[in-house]
Scaffold this active site. Structure first.
Site, PDB file in Angstrom:
ATOM      1  CB  VAL A 117     -11.969  89.632  58.004  1.00 37.59           C
ATOM      2  CG1 VAL A 117     -13.287  90.428  57.548  1.00 37.59           C
ATOM      3  CG2 VAL A 117     -10.983  89.812  56.272  1.00 37.59           C
ATOM      4  CB  CYS A 118     -14.597  89.952  61.321  1.00 38.18           C
ATOM      5  SG  CYS A 118     -15.887  90.364  62.661  1.00 38.18           S
ATOM      6  CB  THR A 119     -13.074  88.951  65.993  1.00 37.77           C
ATOM      7  OG1 THR A 119     -14.044  87.493  65.401  1.00 37.77           O
ATOM      8  CG2 THR A 119     -13.880  90.414  66.965  1.00 37.77           C
TER       9      THR A 119
END
Length: 229
Positions: free
Chosen positions: A102-104
């Site tokens: 998720v995300c970075t």
């Protein structure tokens, strides 16, 4: 009976807690699954929200998983710089049925060599760094490429988890879980992407990030070179 699914979330200092807790809440309802928050030790881990989360297992205790999930946050730089953590991510990812983020967190997967030749998502502000690791960035909330499932920034973690759940348990199961969580978004503002937020909001965000994480892109490039990319 279906064998218990083992789900391993990496927990690290300065993690964006919703990257982890959002999908963890959803995936805890997969059924016949065990979910672990894995860290170097069992000491409380500080998040970016000002509170800590307790790990449930250590790297030494989790040696394999069916699902590996890496959340994001400003702490990802320290993760990529830490050999022990990256060795664990690489080892678990190489044997997992599903390699996710998720995300970075996708930058961590990339730095571990787990996204070469794959399409992947990331937070919009760091998506441009994915090619450093041989990944193809895609501007979607959820990106599925074979057994790699990657989410966009923060709140996309819930969409990611429901998508993954549908792939594993079927759409009917995922729909039932979505209903149980009353996941029926109606944001008060149409400002959830740089395209809709407007130039002023994007510039304000970038200025704040430059203060919180100065030289972030340069540091990531240096870490990528150290990792052999």
């Amino acid at each position: 009976m279906t064998e218990t699914l083992r789900i391993a979330f990496l927990l690290f200092p300065d993690v964006t807690q919703l990257d982890l807790t959002g999908p963890a809440q959803v995936l805890s309802r997969l059924g016949n699954a065990r979910l672990d928050l894995v860290a170097a030790t069992l000491e409380p881990v500080p998040t970016d929200a000002g509170f800590s989360i307790l790990p449930t297992a250590t790297f030494d205790e989790v040696t394999a998983a069916d699902i590996l999930c890496i959340p994001g946050g400003f702490g990802t730089m320290q993760v990529i710089a830490d050999d022990r953590t990256m060795d664990w991510v690489r080892r678990i990812g190489e044997g997992a049925n599903w390699v996710t983020s998720v995300c970075t967190g996708s930058l961590v997967l990339g730095a571990a060599g787990l996204l070469r030749g794959y399409e992947a998502g990331c937070h919009w502000a760091q998506r441009h760094m994915l090619p450093l690791f041989g990944a193809e960035p895609v501007a979607e909330r959820v990106v599925v490429d074979r057994n790699r499932v990657t989410g966009g920034g923060v709140t996309a973690g819930i969409d990611f988890a429901l998508t993954l759940m549908a792939l594993i348990r079927g759409e009917a199961h995922a729909r039932a879980v979505q209903l149980s969580l009353e996941y029926d978004p109606a944001p008060p503002f149409d400002a959830g992407s740089p395209e809709r937020a407007g130039v002023a909001a994007v510039e304000a965000y970038e200025k704040r990030v430059a203060q919180l994480a100065p030289g972030r892109d340069e540091r990531l490039r240096a870490l990528a070179a150290r990792r052999g990319f």
